[in-house]
Structures are given as C-alpha cells and as structure tokens.
Design a protein around this motif. Sequence first.
Motif, PDB file in Angstrom:
ATOM      1  N   PRO A 155      61.976   4.241   6.015  1.00  0.00           N
ATOM      2  CA  PRO A 155      61.500   4.506   7.378  1.00  0.00           C
ATOM      3  C   PRO A 155      62.349   5.562   8.081  1.00  0.00           C
ATOM      4  N   LEU A 156      61.687   6.324   8.944  1.00  0.00           N
ATOM      5  CA  LEU A 156      62.398   7.343   9.692  1.00  0.00           C
ATOM      6  C   LEU A 156      63.420   6.695  10.623  1.00  0.00           C
ATOM      7  N   LYS A 157      64.495   7.408  10.862  1.00  0.00           N
ATOM      8  CA  LYS A 157      65.539   6.909  11.748  1.00  0.00           C
ATOM      9  C   LYS A 157      65.608   7.764  13.011  1.00  0.00           C
ATOM     10  N   ALA A 158      65.872   7.126  14.125  1.00  0.00           N
ATOM     11  CA  ALA A 158      66.025   7.844  15.384  1.00  0.00           C
ATOM     12  C   ALA A 158      67.121   8.894  15.250  1.00  0.00           C
ATOM     13  N   GLY A 159      66.835  10.091  15.734  1.00  0.00           N
ATOM     14  CA  GLY A 159      67.804  11.173  15.675  1.00  0.00           C
ATOM     15  C   GLY A 159      67.667  12.066  14.463  1.00  0.00           C
ATOM     16  N   GLU A 160      66.891  11.641  13.474  1.00  0.00           N
ATOM     17  CA  GLU A 160      66.688  12.505  12.305  1.00  0.00           C
ATOM     18  C   GLU A 160      65.876  13.725  12.704  1.00  0.00           C
ATOM     19  N   ARG A 161      66.113  14.806  11.979  1.00  0.00           N
ATOM     20  CA  ARG A 161      65.355  16.030  12.198  1.00  0.00           C
ATOM     21  C   ARG A 161      64.151  16.010  11.252  1.00  0.00           C
ATOM     22  N   ALA A 162      62.949  15.910  11.828  1.00  0.00           N
ATOM     23  CA  ALA A 162      61.725  15.823  11.037  1.00  0.00           C
ATOM     24  C   ALA A 162      60.878  17.071  11.264  1.00  0.00           C
ATOM     25  N   LEU A 163      60.404  17.650  10.176  1.00  0.00           N
ATOM     26  CA  LEU A 163      59.570  18.852  10.260  1.00  0.00           C
ATOM     27  C   LEU A 163      58.199  18.558   9.658  1.00  0.00           C
ATOM     28  N   VAL A 164      57.160  19.046  10.331  1.00  0.00           N
ATOM     29  CA  VAL A 164      55.792  18.869   9.851  1.00  0.00           C
ATOM     30  C   VAL A 164      55.119  20.226   9.781  1.00  0.00           C
ATOM     31  N   THR A 165      54.615  20.606   8.612  1.00  0.00           N
ATOM     32  CA  THR A 165      53.820  21.826   8.495  1.00  0.00           C
ATOM     33  C   THR A 165      52.347  21.467   8.670  1.00  0.00           C
ATOM     34  N   ALA A 166      51.512  22.493   8.920  1.00  0.00           N
ATOM     35  CA  ALA A 166      50.098  22.248   9.253  1.00  0.00           C
ATOM     36  C   ALA A 166      50.022  21.170  10.333  1.00  0.00           C
ATOM     37  N   ASP A 228      66.059  16.797   7.847  1.00  0.00           N
ATOM     38  CA  ASP A 228      66.250  15.544   7.110  1.00  0.00           C
ATOM     39  C   ASP A 228      65.003  15.105   6.354  1.00  0.00           C
ATOM     40  N   VAL A 229      63.838  15.280   6.971  1.00  0.00           N
ATOM     41  CA  VAL A 229      62.593  14.893   6.309  1.00  0.00           C
ATOM     42  C   VAL A 229      61.508  15.893   6.672  1.00  0.00           C
ATOM     43  N   ALA A 230      60.763  16.337   5.658  1.00  0.00           N
ATOM     44  CA  ALA A 230      59.682  17.295   5.866  1.00  0.00           C
ATOM     45  C   ALA A 230      58.378  16.716   5.345  1.00  0.00           C
ATOM     46  N   TYR A 231      57.340  16.831   6.157  1.00  0.00           N
ATOM     47  CA  TYR A 231      55.983  16.398   5.793  1.00  0.00           C
ATOM     48  C   TYR A 231      55.205  17.685   5.573  1.00  0.00           C
ATOM     49  N   GLU A 232      55.002  18.045   4.299  1.00  0.00           N
ATOM     50  CA  GLU A 232      54.595  19.407   3.962  1.00  0.00           C
ATOM     51  C   GLU A 232      53.245  19.440   3.256  1.00  0.00           C
ATOM     52  N   GLY A 233      52.302  20.230   3.808  1.00  0.00           N
ATOM     53  CA  GLY A 233      50.974  20.288   3.222  1.00  0.00           C
ATOM     54  C   GLY A 233      50.456  21.678   2.973  1.00  0.00           C
ATOM     55  N   VAL A 234      51.313  22.688   3.066  1.00  0.00           N
ATOM     56  CA  VAL A 234      50.854  24.071   2.959  1.00  0.00           C
ATOM     57  C   VAL A 234      51.146  24.686   1.595  1.00  0.00           C
ATOM     58  N   ARG A 239      56.438  26.288   1.849  1.00  0.00           N
ATOM     59  CA  ARG A 239      57.132  25.162   1.220  1.00  0.00           C
ATOM     60  C   ARG A 239      58.521  25.569   0.762  1.00  0.00           C
ATOM     61  N   ASP A 240      58.645  26.764   0.186  1.00  0.00           N
ATOM     62  CA  ASP A 240      59.952  27.242  -0.269  1.00  0.00           C
ATOM     63  C   ASP A 240      60.923  27.363   0.903  1.00  0.00           C
ATOM     64  N   ALA A 241      60.435  27.880   2.044  1.00  0.00           N
ATOM     65  CA  ALA A 241      61.294  28.047   3.213  1.00  0.00           C
ATOM     66  C   ALA A 241      61.796  26.707   3.725  1.00  0.00           C
ATOM     67  N   ILE A 258      47.631  23.600   0.550  1.00  0.00           N
ATOM     68  CA  ILE A 258      46.368  24.261   0.846  1.00  0.00           C
ATOM     69  C   ILE A 258      46.417  25.781   0.728  1.00  0.00           C
ATOM     70  N   SER A 259      47.586  26.384   0.920  1.00  0.00           N
ATOM     71  CA  SER A 259      47.670  27.841   0.801  1.00  0.00           C
ATOM     72  C   SER A 259      47.480  28.312  -0.634  1.00  0.00           C
ATOM     73  N   GLU A 260      47.519  27.372  -1.590  1.00  0.00           N
ATOM     74  CA  GLU A 260      47.361  27.721  -2.996  1.00  0.00           C
ATOM     75  C   GLU A 260      46.088  27.122  -3.597  1.00  0.00           C
ATOM     76  N   TYR A 261      45.259  26.492  -2.781  1.00  0.00           N
ATOM     77  CA  TYR A 261      44.018  25.902  -3.301  1.00  0.00           C
ATOM     78  C   TYR A 261      43.100  26.993  -3.847  1.00  0.00           C
ATOM     79  N   PRO A 262      42.122  26.620  -4.683  1.00  0.00           N
ATOM     80  CA  PRO A 262      41.260  27.620  -5.330  1.00  0.00           C
ATOM     81  C   PRO A 262      40.518  28.548  -4.380  1.00  0.00           C
ATOM     82  N   HIS A 263      40.190  28.092  -3.159  1.00  0.00           N
ATOM     83  CA  HIS A 263      39.473  28.982  -2.240  1.00  0.00           C
ATOM     84  C   HIS A 263      40.359  30.135  -1.786  1.00  0.00           C
TER      85      HIS A 263
END
Length: 361
Positions: A155-166, A228-234, A239-241, A258-263
Amino acid sequence: MMSTNAGTDLPATFRRLIARKVGPSFRSVAEIEEVPLQQPSSDQVLLKIAYAGVNGGCETFRCRGSSYTPFAANQTAEQFVLGAEASGTVVAVGEGVETLKVGDAVTCSGSGGFAEYILTTSQSCFPVKEASAEAVVLTLSGLTAAVALKATGGPLKAGERALVTAAGGATGHMGVQLALLAGCHVVAVCGSAAKAQRLREMGVHRIINYREGDVGEVLRREYPEGIDVAYEGVGGPLRDAVLDNLSKHGRMLVVGYISEYPHVNPDDGKAEGSRGLPPAHELFWKRQTVHIDDKTIYGNVWSGAKMQEIPAFRRQLFDLYEEGKLQAWVDSRRFHGVEQVSDAIDYMLTGQAVGKVVVSF
C-alpha cells in the motif's frame, strides 16, 4: 434449463458486435450481427446493456489476435464477440441464481460488452446502485488502479512521491486520486491543457504536460531523490524517463504501453527493450516482474491480489465513489449504439479523451 425469472417485453432478437476474422484494426473487422435473444440457463443472467466502456488497447489486440497476447486464438476462430466492460440491468435470471434478481443494476467484465444484451454468469456481475457510465469507469479502469496501488505496488504510504502517466485518461485519473487519498505527493503527466486543468482542480501537486516540457529533465531538477512509485501506461521514451528517475527502492507499475500499440507502431511485438527491460509487449503480456538494482518493475499490476480478494477491492472503490471521495471521469464526447462503437474506439486512440470513453445503448 430455462430461466426461472424474466422481465416482460423482451425482444426476440438483439444486435451485437462480432468479428469473423482478425485484422489490423477494430473498425476493419467489427460487424453488426442480429441474433435471437436466448434465456439464461443454470447460473446465468441476461443483462440489458446501458453503457459499455471503451478499452482501445484491449480491443486493438483482440481484433488483431496478436500471437503474444491472450487473444491469439482469435486467429483461427470462426468468430468472436467484441467488448470488455459494461453496466446494465438484469432482465432474466437462470435457475440456481440467488444473488441477483430481475431489475438489479450490475456491472460486468469479460467479453461481449458491445451489445444490446449479454448473457453471462452471475459470478461475473457486480451489483451497483445504478447502471451508469460512471459505474463502467470504476469496474475495470478504477479497479486496475486500486489493485495496483493498494496491493501490488502498495500500500502507498503518506509522503511518498507518486507519479502517474496518462493521468487524464481512464485509469490514470483513478491512480491520481488513490495516490492523493493515500497522502502522497502526486506528479501527474498528461498531454493537454484540458487534462491539466481537470487535474489541477483535483489537487495534484505537480502537473507536467509532456508536449510542453521534457519530463525527464523536470524530474531530475525537481525530484532529485526520485519517484517512489510510478503508475505508467504510456511506454516508449516516457517510460524510460520515469524509470531513470525512480528512487533507490522505487517501483513502477506498468498498466499499458499505448505509445507503442499497433495503431502507432506497426512493429509492435518486434520492438527491442531498453534500460535493462524486455520489450514492452513481453513485459506486459507475459506479466513479468523485473528487478533493476533495488528498483522493481511490475508487468502485471494484478499480481498483488488473489482472485477472491478482487470483489473487496471493487467494493472499496465503489464505496469511495458513493461517499463523494472519488470522481469517475466520463469523456464528454457522446457515442451511442453498436453503429458508433468503432468511432468511439478511434477517438479513444487519438489520446484526446479526458477520462473514460463510454458508449450508451
């Protein structure tokens, strides 16, 4: 066995979307089929669909029958149904069904959601107060974020640095809110001013529009201790960054690429990995967990929860929504009926949507 309880005035037939072959896109294979409406047998329920959710990645891979995905069998199937998530009302129940009755509102996930009616098992249904578009948002997009951030990478902890893409997307805006509720410092990465504004109103601490600035540079400058935690969907360079800027014991939850999906990239499935990771399609579809030094990258965000625990995660999510502690964004663009599902898929894949793209029926 025939149904033991059924609503009145049910039609003799209904329309649904199917594919009779695989192809390069959803639109190229989707067909409208009219079929007899069957009554549920033992342990089944018949639902009248109100809303179906658009999962562009899932439907793209389902229609392509990509060999490295669970949809590979579609390459040789005579036909397969389309759609993965929906909300609706129970109009008939089969013998032995005790948990649901005619008139109940439910959500369901699996397959066949792009239809006016669907016959499914009672176990695949989740009772809700209303068969709404918002319920569709919570059913899969919301649940994915909940399991990822509360179990697999949490579980996430208070004060953690969380990043979300998309972060302005269907599951991204859910990840943002769950991190905020946990007391995290939240960094949201998005691609438009409209999404940035919605995220700002939500109380996000730092918003990075990747079209206007270098995400890696911003993270290095403003978060020298790392994320500390990244929720990454791109995927791809983004993702590399993010991976480059994880903290010493940071973890990344890969919810898509999704940036690498077939479309976008016709060579999906052949691309090479980077930063010590396998190719995105292998990491994601083979559900790999990779350790790089002290960092952990999860290709399967569901790995932290057991199947029997999933209903409890979903219930917690709906409780937060019903208590007004969680928003469920439905994109303002309207689509209706089986005729407009392909339009909805194409629109979702443009990346313009704010929240979940939903089709009404």
